[in-house]
Design a protein around this motif. Structure first.
Motif, PDB file in Angstrom:
ATOM      1  N   LEU A 121       0.680  -1.287   0.033  1.00  0.00           N
ATOM      2  CA  LEU A 121       0.519   0.066  -0.092  1.00  0.00           C
ATOM      3  C   LEU A 121       0.985   1.398  -0.108  1.00  0.00           C
ATOM      4  CD1 LEU A 121      -2.257  -0.702   2.600  1.00  0.00           C
ATOM      5  CD2 LEU A 121      -2.490  -1.757   0.011  1.00  0.00           C
ATOM      6  N   TRP A 122       0.807   2.041  -1.024  1.00  0.00           N
ATOM      7  CA  TRP A 122       1.496   3.143  -1.429  1.00  0.00           C
ATOM      8  C   TRP A 122      -0.134   4.243  -0.568  1.00  0.00           C
ATOM      9  CZ3 TRP A 122      -0.425   7.506  -3.901  1.00  0.00           C
ATOM     10  CH2 TRP A 122      -1.213   7.471  -5.188  1.00  0.00           C
ATOM     11  N   ALA A 123       1.102   5.574   0.348  1.00  0.00           N
ATOM     12  CA  ALA A 123       0.011   6.291   0.948  1.00  0.00           C
ATOM     13  C   ALA A 123       0.242   7.822   0.253  1.00  0.00           C
ATOM     14  CB  ALA A 123       0.389   6.645   2.440  1.00  0.00           C
ATOM     15  N   ILE A 124       1.419   8.253  -0.296  1.00  0.00           N
ATOM     16  CA  ILE A 124       1.779   9.900  -0.565  1.00  0.00           C
ATOM     17  C   ILE A 124       2.525   9.784  -1.704  1.00  0.00           C
ATOM     18  CG2 ILE A 124       2.673  11.838   0.078  1.00  0.00           C
ATOM     19  CD1 ILE A 124       1.805  10.785   3.008  1.00  0.00           C
ATOM     20  N   ASP A 125       2.194  10.163  -2.714  1.00  0.00           N
ATOM     21  CA  ASP A 125       3.092  10.309  -4.200  1.00  0.00           C
ATOM     22  C   ASP A 125       3.580  11.636  -4.424  1.00  0.00           C
ATOM     23  OD1 ASP A 125       4.571   9.261  -6.129  1.00  0.00           O
ATOM     24  OD2 ASP A 125       2.627   9.013  -7.232  1.00  0.00           O
ATOM     25  N   ASP A 126       4.840  12.022  -4.297  1.00  0.00           N
ATOM     26  CA  ASP A 126       5.042  13.538  -4.632  1.00  0.00           C
ATOM     27  C   ASP A 126       4.066  14.475  -3.798  1.00  0.00           C
ATOM     28  OD1 ASP A 126       6.508  15.114  -6.659  1.00  0.00           O
ATOM     29  OD2 ASP A 126       5.924  15.563  -7.775  1.00  0.00           O
ATOM     30  N   GLY A 127       4.051  13.833  -2.376  1.00  0.00           N
ATOM     31  CA  GLY A 127       3.185  14.869  -2.101  1.00  0.00           C
ATOM     32  C   GLY A 127       1.512  14.638  -1.795  1.00  0.00           C
ATOM     33  N   ALA A 128       1.079  14.037  -3.044  1.00  0.00           N
ATOM     34  CA  ALA A 128      -0.758  13.831  -3.199  1.00  0.00           C
ATOM     35  C   ALA A 128      -0.823  12.134  -2.596  1.00  0.00           C
ATOM     36  CB  ALA A 128      -0.562  13.296  -4.942  1.00  0.00           C
ATOM     37  N   LEU A 164      -3.594   3.515  22.248  1.00  0.00           N
ATOM     38  CA  LEU A 164      -4.807   4.237  22.170  1.00  0.00           C
ATOM     39  C   LEU A 164      -5.292   4.122  20.214  1.00  0.00           C
ATOM     40  CD1 LEU A 164      -5.309   6.796  24.828  1.00  0.00           C
ATOM     41  CD2 LEU A 164      -5.838   4.132  24.694  1.00  0.00           C
ATOM     42  N   GLY A 165      -4.050   4.379  19.786  1.00  0.00           N
ATOM     43  CA  GLY A 165      -4.347   3.590  17.928  1.00  0.00           C
ATOM     44  C   GLY A 165      -5.282   3.545  17.233  1.00  0.00           C
ATOM     45  N   LEU A 166      -6.306   2.953  17.493  1.00  0.00           N
ATOM     46  CA  LEU A 166      -7.505   2.554  16.501  1.00  0.00           C
ATOM     47  C   LEU A 166      -7.682   3.354  15.795  1.00  0.00           C
ATOM     48  CD1 LEU A 166      -8.285  -0.081  19.142  1.00  0.00           C
ATOM     49  CD2 LEU A 166      -7.385  -0.549  16.884  1.00  0.00           C
ATOM     50  N   VAL A 167      -7.275   3.301  14.278  1.00  0.00           N
ATOM     51  CA  VAL A 167      -7.649   4.846  13.242  1.00  0.00           C
ATOM     52  C   VAL A 167      -7.735   4.529  11.313  1.00  0.00           C
ATOM     53  CG1 VAL A 167      -6.577   6.422  14.727  1.00  0.00           C
ATOM     54  CG2 VAL A 167      -5.003   5.078  13.086  1.00  0.00           C
ATOM     55  N   THR A 168      -8.637   4.705  11.070  1.00  0.00           N
ATOM     56  CA  THR A 168      -8.734   4.439   9.828  1.00  0.00           C
ATOM     57  C   THR A 168      -6.994   4.913   8.898  1.00  0.00           C
ATOM     58  OG1 THR A 168      -9.546   6.374   8.775  1.00  0.00           O
ATOM     59  CG2 THR A 168     -11.118   4.667   9.757  1.00  0.00           C
ATOM     60  N   ILE A 169      -7.396   4.556   7.492  1.00  0.00           N
ATOM     61  CA  ILE A 169      -6.428   5.139   6.709  1.00  0.00           C
ATOM     62  C   ILE A 169      -6.395   6.799   6.799  1.00  0.00           C
ATOM     63  CG2 ILE A 169      -5.271   5.179   4.907  1.00  0.00           C
ATOM     64  CD1 ILE A 169      -5.878   1.925   4.707  1.00  0.00           C
ATOM     65  N   LYS A 170      -7.883   7.656   6.364  1.00  0.00           N
ATOM     66  CA  LYS A 170      -8.021   8.289   6.194  1.00  0.00           C
ATOM     67  C   LYS A 170      -7.113   8.789   7.559  1.00  0.00           C
ATOM     68  CE  LYS A 170     -10.710  12.097   4.222  1.00  0.00           C
ATOM     69  NZ  LYS A 170     -10.810  13.369   5.549  1.00  0.00           N
ATOM     70  N   ASP A 171      -7.706   8.717   8.787  1.00  0.00           N
ATOM     71  CA  ASP A 171      -7.091   8.709   9.589  1.00  0.00           C
ATOM     72  C   ASP A 171      -5.508   9.661   9.690  1.00  0.00           C
ATOM     73  OD1 ASP A 171      -9.656   9.832  11.607  1.00  0.00           O
ATOM     74  OD2 ASP A 171      -9.292   7.826  11.794  1.00  0.00           O
ATOM     75  N   LEU A 172      -5.160   8.339   9.525  1.00  0.00           N
ATOM     76  CA  LEU A 172      -3.431   8.001   9.576  1.00  0.00           C
ATOM     77  C   LEU A 172      -2.983   9.377   8.506  1.00  0.00           C
ATOM     78  CD1 LEU A 172      -0.653   7.163   9.850  1.00  0.00           C
ATOM     79  CD2 LEU A 172      -1.079   5.021   8.970  1.00  0.00           C
ATOM     80  N   LEU A 173      -3.431   9.944   7.232  1.00  0.00           N
ATOM     81  CA  LEU A 173      -3.032  10.503   6.587  1.00  0.00           C
ATOM     82  C   LEU A 173      -3.502  12.099   6.511  1.00  0.00           C
ATOM     83  CD1 LEU A 173      -3.410   8.142   2.897  1.00  0.00           C
ATOM     84  CD2 LEU A 173      -2.256   8.571   4.297  1.00  0.00           C
ATOM     85  N   ASP A 174      -4.853  12.390   7.129  1.00  0.00           N
ATOM     86  CA  ASP A 174      -4.882  13.544   7.827  1.00  0.00           C
ATOM     87  C   ASP A 174      -3.359  13.744   8.806  1.00  0.00           C
ATOM     88  OD1 ASP A 174      -7.071  13.367   5.744  1.00  0.00           O
ATOM     89  OD2 ASP A 174      -8.378  13.039   7.817  1.00  0.00           O
ATOM     90  N   PHE A 175      -3.716  13.131   9.761  1.00  0.00           N
ATOM     91  CA  PHE A 175      -2.396  13.546  10.564  1.00  0.00           C
ATOM     92  C   PHE A 175      -1.260  14.044   9.683  1.00  0.00           C
ATOM     93  CE2 PHE A 175       0.867  12.368  13.872  1.00  0.00           C
ATOM     94  CZ  PHE A 175       0.013  13.372  14.817  1.00  0.00           C
ATOM     95  N   SER A 176      -0.974  12.802   8.932  1.00  0.00           N
ATOM     96  CA  SER A 176       0.753  13.339   8.457  1.00  0.00           C
ATOM     97  C   SER A 176       0.860  14.189   7.894  1.00  0.00           C
ATOM     98  CB  SER A 176       0.964  12.104   7.780  1.00  0.00           C
ATOM     99  OG  SER A 176       0.262  12.002   6.195  1.00  0.00           O
ATOM    100  N   ASP A 177      -0.288  15.000   7.182  1.00  0.00           N
ATOM    101  CA  ASP A 177      -0.558  15.978   6.621  1.00  0.00           C
ATOM    102  C   ASP A 177       0.854  16.999   7.321  1.00  0.00           C
ATOM    103  OD1 ASP A 177      -0.803  17.253   3.975  1.00  0.00           O
ATOM    104  OD2 ASP A 177      -2.264  19.031   5.655  1.00  0.00           O
ATOM    105  N   LYS A 178       1.080  16.975   7.599  1.00  0.00           N
ATOM    106  CA  LYS A 178       1.531  18.464   9.191  1.00  0.00           C
ATOM    107  C   LYS A 178       2.844  17.702   8.709  1.00  0.00           C
ATOM    108  CE  LYS A 178      -0.353  17.339  12.730  1.00  0.00           C
ATOM    109  NZ  LYS A 178      -0.399  17.653  14.647  1.00  0.00           N
ATOM    110  N   TYR A 179       3.850  16.998   8.447  1.00  0.00           N
ATOM    111  CA  TYR A 179       4.770  16.611   8.291  1.00  0.00           C
ATOM    112  C   TYR A 179       5.753  16.501   6.850  1.00  0.00           C
ATOM    113  CZ  TYR A 179       4.941  15.284  13.238  1.00  0.00           C
ATOM    114  OH  TYR A 179       4.120  15.308  14.593  1.00  0.00           O
ATOM    115  N   ASN A 180       4.466  17.381   6.280  1.00  0.00           N
ATOM    116  CA  ASN A 180       5.398  17.692   4.362  1.00  0.00           C
ATOM    117  C   ASN A 180       6.016  16.570   4.301  1.00  0.00           C
ATOM    118  OD1 ASN A 180       4.525  19.882   4.322  1.00  0.00           O
ATOM    119  ND2 ASN A 180       6.263  20.813   5.395  1.00  0.00           N
TER     120      ASN A 180
END
Length: 231
Positions: A121-128, A164-180
């Motif tokens: 599973l890839w999550a972010i490609d060239d910032g997208a 405590l971190g039972l999350v969806t993939i969207k939760d994880l990716l939304d959170f990751s946005d702050k790290y560029n």
């Protein structure tokens, strides 16, 4: 039902965004502790990375990586000390070491790497963000999850659930946005999550299901790890 889902998502985002501790590891690397995640930020040149087909014993950092079959065979490419241990599969993304430098890359991996680990599973490609991934049914399940990514300046970013971190993939990716993160891939999650980060003064570790409990069930143990030591 839609209102409930929205409220749950807002609650998750609030918890994700609430930081309560930041620690220096090594000389410049850091760990940020959030309510749902631990975030490791490893600065360029501070750690030497490898890939192994067994759980590391004497490493400052490790995390499980490849997904695996019911027969405990890794899915996707595994290269250890320039020797291919498992073949590449279609899609996904890669962590690899070439010329002693770590790289995270969605969708492709160069030849002749010294170490490599492929996840499906890839999550972010060239910032997208991978929008098609977050639409999949499995992406909406609450699971322990891990992402490894890389920024433009070469920082390696690991974001992984804590207890405590039972999350969806969207939760994880939304959170990751702050790290560029420029490129990011999802590591095997759920019952497989297993990581440690330490230096001479402190250790942070997490295993979603301890090995002792797995021995009484049909749950398999991770087959591949990314690991490293401070230089």
């Amino acid at each position: 039902m839609k209102k409930l889902i929205i409220l749950l998502s807002l609650s998750t985002l609030i918890l994700c965004s609430s930081t309560y501790n930041t620690k220096i590891f090594g000389k410049k690397s850091t760990i940020e502790n959030y309510w749902l995640f631990n975030v490791f930020i490893i600065k360029p040149g501070e750690m030497s990375f490898e890939v192994t087909d067994k759980k590391p014993v004497n490493s400052d950092f490790y995390i499980n990586s490849n997904f695996f079959t019911e027969n405990n065979n890794p899915i996707g490419l595994v290269v250890i000390n320039s020797k291919r241990k498992s073949n590449k599969t279609k899609g996904g993304g890669f962590f690899y070491v070439k010329n002693n430098k770590p790289h995270v890359k969605s969708k492709n991996c160069p030849r002749n790497t010294k170490y490599a680990s492929q996840t499906i599973l890839w999550a972010i490609d060239d910032g997208a963000i991978n929008k098609s991934l977050i639409k999949q049914p499995h992406a909406n399940q609450l699971r322990y999850r891990s992402l490894i990514g890389q920024t433009k300046n070469g920082d390696i970013i690991i974001i992984s659930s804590n207890r405590l971190g039972l999350v969806t993939i969207k939760d994880l990716l939304d959170f990751s946005d702050k790290y560029n993160i420029v490129d990011g891939i999802l590591l095997d999650g759920g019952s497989s999550v297993d990581y440690k980060f330490m230096d001479n003064n402190q250790t942070i570790s997490f295993m979603s299901i301890p090995y002792g409990l797995k021995s009484f069930t049909s749950i398999g143990s991770p087959t591949t790890y990314i690991h490293g030591n401070f230089n």
